[in-house]
Write a protein that holds these residues in place. Sequence first.
Motif, mmCIF file in Angstrom:
data_model
loop_
_atom_site.group_PDB
_atom_site.id
_atom_site.type_symbol
_atom_site.label_atom_id
_atom_site.label_comp_id
_atom_site.label_asym_id
_atom_site.label_seq_id
_atom_site.Cartn_x
_atom_site.Cartn_y
_atom_site.Cartn_z
ATOM 1 N N SER A 1 -10.330 7.840 6.458
ATOM 2 C CA SER A 1 -10.034 6.954 5.505
ATOM 3 C C SER A 1 -8.564 6.120 5.142
ATOM 4 O O SER A 1 -8.476 4.530 4.699
ATOM 5 N N LEU A 2 -8.465 6.499 6.115
ATOM 6 C CA LEU A 2 -6.880 6.153 6.643
ATOM 7 C C LEU A 2 -6.787 4.589 7.111
ATOM 8 O O LEU A 2 -6.339 3.534 6.376
ATOM 9 N N ARG B 1 -7.122 2.996 -3.719
ATOM 10 C CA ARG B 1 -8.379 3.612 -2.875
ATOM 11 C C ARG B 1 -8.592 4.748 -2.490
ATOM 12 O O ARG B 1 -6.938 6.111 -2.166
ATOM 13 N N VAL C 1 -1.683 -1.096 -3.984
ATOM 14 C CA VAL C 1 -2.730 -0.275 -4.199
ATOM 15 C C VAL C 1 -2.298 1.033 -3.944
ATOM 16 O O VAL C 1 -1.776 1.169 -2.964
ATOM 17 N N VAL D 1 0.923 -1.045 -0.061
ATOM 18 C CA VAL D 1 0.207 -0.260 -0.337
ATOM 19 C C VAL D 1 1.102 1.283 0.084
ATOM 20 O O VAL D 1 1.895 1.110 0.783
ATOM 21 N N ARG E 1 -5.920 11.072 -2.531
ATOM 22 C CA ARG E 1 -6.756 12.179 -1.897
ATOM 23 C C ARG E 1 -8.057 12.149 -3.371
ATOM 24 O O ARG E 1 -8.624 12.462 -2.598
ATOM 25 N N CYS F 1 -7.531 8.425 0.238
ATOM 26 C CA CYS F 1 -7.045 8.323 1.445
ATOM 27 C C CYS F 1 -6.570 9.454 1.426
ATOM 28 O O CYS F 1 -5.927 9.960 0.676
ATOM 29 N N THR G 1 1.446 5.527 -0.202
ATOM 30 C CA THR G 1 -0.075 7.219 -0.044
ATOM 31 C C THR G 1 0.355 8.159 -0.576
ATOM 32 O O THR G 1 2.209 7.416 -1.594
ATOM 33 N N CYS H 1 -2.882 5.029 -3.144
ATOM 34 C CA CYS H 1 -3.851 5.516 -2.433
ATOM 35 C C CYS H 1 -3.402 7.000 -2.489
ATOM 36 O O CYS H 1 -2.531 7.302 -3.155
ATOM 37 N N ALA I 1 -7.772 2.376 4.093
ATOM 38 C CA ALA I 1 -6.971 2.712 3.252
ATOM 39 C C ALA I 1 -6.260 1.539 3.086
ATOM 40 O O ALA I 1 -5.248 0.906 2.240
ATOM 41 N N PHE I 2 -5.482 1.083 4.468
ATOM 42 C CA PHE I 2 -4.111 0.761 4.600
ATOM 43 C C PHE I 2 -4.679 -1.144 5.547
ATOM 44 O O PHE I 2 -4.286 -2.162 5.016
#
Length: 274
Positions: free
Chosen positions: A59-60, A50, A30, A4, A34, A52, A6, A32, A63-64
Amino acid sequence: MSIVITGASGRLGRLIIKELLHHVQPDQIVACVRQMDSAAALEEQGIAVRFCDYDDPASLKEAFAGASRLLFISSPHPDDTVRLRQHAHVVEAAKKANVSHILYTGFAFPEHSDMSMTHLHLATEHAIRTTGIPYTFLRSGLYMDFIEALDLQAAMSTGHLRVHPGSWQFNAVTRTDLAAAIAGVLSGEGHSNKTYELVAPSVWTFNDLVSSLSELTGTPISLCLTNEVQHWIFSFLRKIDTSSTSGDLENLLGRPPASLKASLQSYIGEVRSN
């Protein structure tokens, strides 16, 4: 394995994903983001996307979910007080989501610097350590992009590169090399509870810069030291460690990082094409 990431739609995030696809299948990644509409190209490659938002803890956690490895790219928010709160949200969400391994992109040699940004990175690393989750700290060096603030186009036009006086030395690296190294760590083994200083193995100076510029352009360019240059970049550079070196990046890449001359060649090509 589920990786994942960010900040996946940012400049570094996109480069990391591009490099990561050389190591793993798209369905293992994945992304992540905004802004969901910024990730259409990632979805087209078969990468799950996803929502994030560092300011939205709920949302975090979602997402994780299921993350074997979480690459936490630090917040770009200009206010470090806000960033610290955002980072706390990410760390807490990682704990709640039972993330197996956190990898965090901080700043190289923060102990040698004196500004709020580097203090924030140290505080975030401390918070991650206290979770008990295996971690890897990927401390990125100064981006080679900083040379754009030096107005090289003017230097190539006038034959003079104007900079503040000082004993300047730079361990700067390209985002591409950073992305390749980080992707290798994300997809590899043996990196738990390690800290990597991702800087160049040797430094260059402004004299080296004008020498390379002269060679690449075929036009003599000299260095002009003057206090008349007004740009925030010099104040910033004085507050961080731009001269310490490490072999970590070269070791992770399995090759030398891009040289100053190679980085300049790419930059000059962009300037001339615009």
